[in-house]
Scaffold this motif. Structure first.
Motif: not given
Length: 231
Positions: A137, A139-140, A142-143, A177
């Motif tokens: 995942e 986006d998860d 990177v966050r 990212a």
């Protein structure tokens, strides 16, 4: 957006303050176009000239970017972040080098000053990073990775260092990212278990080495893939 009608004294400064708050509070995220000059003037109860001056000041500070014929966009969440973005531009190696300077000292301080609550938060964030990596995942991942590094710096309990690091949040997110695809395709695995263990064990030297080590790996890869032109 919760903007209030301004008083009639120091209008430009008041508008600057309200627009800055809307940006820093996340009402307008980075990359979003803000309302038009006319719409802001009506909402705030001021002239368009007042709005124009406020926007010009925030653009000069790096928070906003005025694109002729397109509108005004949020560029950064603080003046510090805007300045860092102007200095770094799009050069990944520049961002990684700045991160290394701040994160190595942040890790050293964290190992000496972290609390049990800090350690609990770091453990949870690293677990979330691992889950996102296993699930691929993006986006998860990177966050979670970005939040983990910020939490390491915060664990050093040096307010100035933390504010400096917060100032490069957008640059950190961009660098994470840009270097995360290989993590998720399993071509490269750079974990932070050693860093967490060093902080848990209150070993500043090892924590600094762990924090610098993975960034050195990324810098070596960046140098090999995108060599700097010869002067």
């Amino acid at each position: 957006m919760p903007l209030a009608t301004t008083r009639r004294t120091g209008l430009v400064d008041q508008v600057i303050g309200q627009l800055r708050a809307a940006i820093s509070d996340g009402e307008w995220p980075v990359g979003q176009r803000i309302p038009t000059e006319a719409a802001l003037a009506e909402t705030l109860g001021v002239s368009r000239n007042t709005v124009r001056e406020a926007v010009r000041a925030l653009a000069h500070g790096g928070l906003l970017e005025v694109r002729q014929g397109d509108g005004t966009y949020v560029r950064a969440t603080s003046e510090v972040s805007g300045a860092i973005r102007r200095l770094c531009g799009s050069e990944l190696r520049d961002i990684l080098q700045v991160r290394r300077g701040l994160e190595v000292e942040g890790a050293r301080l964290a190992a000496a000053a972290r609390t049990e609550e800090d350690l609990r938060q770091l453990t949870e964030l690293l677990a979330a990073r691992q889950r996102a990596q296993e699930a691929r995942e993006f986006d998860d991942f990177v966050r979670a990775d970005t939040e983990f590094h910020l939490a390491v710096v915060q664990s050093g309990h040096n307010e100035l260092l933390t504010e400096l690091y917060r100032g490069i949040t957008e640059a950190v997110i961009a660098s994470v990212a840009a270097t995360s695809h290989d993590h998720l395709t399993e071509q490269v695995h750079i974990g932070h278990d050693g860093l967490l263990a060093a902080i848990a064990g209150r070993d500043p030297g090892r924590a600094a080495a762990e924090a610098g080590g993975f960034l050195d790996q990324l810098l070596v890869r960046e140098e090999s893939e995108s060599p700097r032109p010869t002067p």
